[in-house]
Design a protein around this motif. Structure first.
Motif, short mmCIF file in Angstrom:
data_model
loop_
_atom_site.label_atom_id
_atom_site.label_comp_id
_atom_site.label_asym_id
_atom_site.label_seq_id
_atom_site.Cartn_x
_atom_site.Cartn_y
_atom_site.Cartn_z
N GLU A 162 0.83 -1.20 0.00
CA GLU A 162 0.00 0.00 0.00
C GLU A 162 0.87 1.26 0.00
O GLU A 162 0.66 2.17 -0.80
CB GLU A 162 -0.90 -0.01 1.24
N ALA A 163 1.88 1.29 0.86
CA ALA A 163 2.75 2.46 0.94
C ALA A 163 3.48 2.69 -0.38
O ALA A 163 3.49 3.80 -0.91
CB ALA A 163 3.76 2.28 2.08
N SER A 164 4.07 1.65 -0.91
CA SER A 164 4.81 1.78 -2.16
C SER A 164 3.91 2.27 -3.29
O SER A 164 4.28 3.16 -4.05
CB SER A 164 5.44 0.44 -2.53
N THR A 165 2.73 1.71 -3.36
CA THR A 165 1.80 2.06 -4.45
C THR A 165 1.27 3.48 -4.31
O THR A 165 1.30 4.26 -5.27
CB THR A 165 0.65 1.05 -4.51
N ILE A 166 0.77 3.83 -3.15
CA ILE A 166 0.17 5.15 -2.97
C ILE A 166 1.22 6.25 -3.11
O ILE A 166 0.96 7.28 -3.74
CB ILE A 166 -0.58 5.25 -1.63
N LEU A 167 2.41 6.02 -2.57
CA LEU A 167 3.45 7.04 -2.67
C LEU A 167 3.95 7.22 -4.09
O LEU A 167 4.54 8.25 -4.42
CB LEU A 167 4.60 6.70 -1.72
N HIS A 168 3.68 6.24 -4.95
CA HIS A 168 4.14 6.32 -6.35
C HIS A 168 2.98 6.41 -7.35
O HIS A 168 3.16 6.13 -8.53
CB HIS A 168 5.04 5.14 -6.67
N LEU A 169 1.81 6.81 -6.89
CA LEU A 169 0.66 6.90 -7.80
C LEU A 169 0.89 7.89 -8.94
O LEU A 169 0.42 7.66 -10.05
CB LEU A 169 -0.61 7.28 -7.04
N PHE A 170 1.62 8.96 -8.68
CA PHE A 170 1.87 9.91 -9.77
C PHE A 170 2.82 9.32 -10.80
O PHE A 170 2.74 9.66 -11.98
CB PHE A 170 2.35 11.26 -9.24
N GLN A 171 3.68 8.42 -10.39
CA GLN A 171 4.52 7.71 -11.35
C GLN A 171 3.65 6.82 -12.24
O GLN A 171 3.84 6.76 -13.45
CB GLN A 171 5.60 6.88 -10.66
N VAL A 172 2.68 6.16 -11.63
CA VAL A 172 1.74 5.33 -12.40
C VAL A 172 0.97 6.21 -13.39
O VAL A 172 0.81 5.85 -14.56
CB VAL A 172 0.77 4.57 -11.46
N LEU A 173 0.52 7.37 -12.94
CA LEU A 173 -0.20 8.28 -13.83
C LEU A 173 0.70 8.81 -14.95
O LEU A 173 0.24 8.98 -16.08
CB LEU A 173 -0.82 9.44 -13.03
N ASN A 174 1.97 9.05 -14.64
CA ASN A 174 2.91 9.47 -15.69
C ASN A 174 3.14 8.34 -16.69
O ASN A 174 3.26 8.58 -17.89
CB ASN A 174 4.24 9.93 -15.09
N ASP A 175 3.21 7.10 -16.20
CA ASP A 175 3.36 5.95 -17.09
C ASP A 175 2.12 5.82 -17.99
O ASP A 175 2.23 5.52 -19.18
CB ASP A 175 3.58 4.66 -16.31
N LEU A 176 0.94 6.07 -17.42
CA LEU A 176 -0.29 6.04 -18.20
C LEU A 176 -0.27 7.15 -19.26
O LEU A 176 -0.62 6.91 -20.42
CB LEU A 176 -1.50 6.21 -17.27
N ARG A 177 0.16 8.34 -18.88
CA ARG A 177 0.26 9.46 -19.82
C ARG A 177 1.21 9.12 -20.96
O ARG A 177 0.91 9.34 -22.13
CB ARG A 177 0.72 10.72 -19.10
N CYS A 178 2.36 8.54 -20.61
CA CYS A 178 3.35 8.16 -21.63
C CYS A 178 2.77 7.11 -22.58
O CYS A 178 2.96 7.19 -23.79
CB CYS A 178 4.61 7.62 -20.94
N THR A 179 2.03 6.18 -22.04
CA THR A 179 1.40 5.15 -22.86
C THR A 179 0.36 5.77 -23.79
O THR A 179 0.26 5.40 -24.96
CB THR A 179 0.75 4.07 -21.96
N ALA A 180 -0.39 6.74 -23.28
CA ALA A 180 -1.40 7.41 -24.09
C ALA A 180 -0.77 8.23 -25.21
O ALA A 180 -1.37 8.39 -26.28
CB ALA A 180 -2.26 8.32 -23.20
N GLN A 181 0.44 8.71 -25.00
CA GLN A 181 1.13 9.50 -26.03
C GLN A 181 1.73 8.63 -27.12
O GLN A 181 2.21 9.15 -28.13
CB GLN A 181 2.21 10.37 -25.38
N ARG A 182 1.74 7.32 -26.88
CA ARG A 182 2.21 6.35 -27.86
C ARG A 182 3.67 6.62 -28.25
O ARG A 182 4.51 6.70 -27.38
CB ARG A 182 1.28 6.31 -29.05
#
Length: 186
Positions: A162-182
């Motif tokens: 939980e700690a690792s995931t929540i503290l890095h949620l913006f990294q996950v969102l950046n990875d999602l953004r990068c994926t969306a940019q193809r």
């Protein structure tokens, strides 16, 4: 009359050819992630608010976590688009599982909006997996990270995940953004 009969036969024949040319699920399986290039500010604020509240909770606990799951020697932009899709799907699966069963009861209400947003993103991403990467074999980098993720799920406590995931949620969102940019991910 003969001309109209010929027209009907022609239309039926062309219809059969076109139906055969496009499989039934071809229209259902699409990959549209453009809305994740720039997430809605209210979604980002909800994630930030939850993260800040979690950081306050973390200060009161004594967690000893060994997994550095989100620390990688490579960037998401270095991966192929199919690898990025698989990476983000795995990250979202973890985030949704963690937010679905929070260990900190103070997060129960704060997690609702981020959880709904991440769940929708995962569903949209699954359309991409089905459309673009159904048989894709992950690269060595990604395969190693996926193995690290599976190991962490087995050996780490729910609190550490939980700690690792929540503290890095913006990294996950950046990875999602990068994926969306193809291919245009910097």
């Amino acid at each position: 009359m003969l001309c109209s009969g010929f027209t009907v036969v022609l239309v039926v024949a062309l219809g059969a050819i076109l139906v055969g040319a496009f499989p039934r699920d071809a229209l259902k399986k699409s990959c549209s992630l453009s809305k994740y290039q720039f997430p809605v500010p209210s979604e980002l604020k909800a994630v930030q608010k939850m993260k800040e509240q979690f950081e306050d909770i973390m200060l009161l606990t004594d967690r000893k976590c060994s997994t550095r799951l989100f620390h990688r020697k490579w960037s998401t932009a270095e991966l192929s688009v199919p690898d990025r899709i698989i990476l983000v799907e795995a990250e979202l699966d973890l985030a949704i599982a963690v937010l679905g069963h929070p260990t900190a009861h103070k997060l129960v209400e704060m997690r609702q909006q981020p959880l709904a947003f991440l769940t929708q993103a995962r569903e949209d991403l699954r359309g991409c997996v089905a459309a673009e990467a159904p048989l894709h074999q992950p690269s060595g980098k990604l395969r190693h990270w996926l193995q690290k993720l599976e190991t962490a799920k087995k050996v780490e406590t729910a609190g550490c995940l939980e700690a690792s995931t929540i503290l890095h949620l913006f990294q996950v969102l950046n990875d999602l953004r990068c994926t969306a940019q193809r291919e245009h991910c910097p």
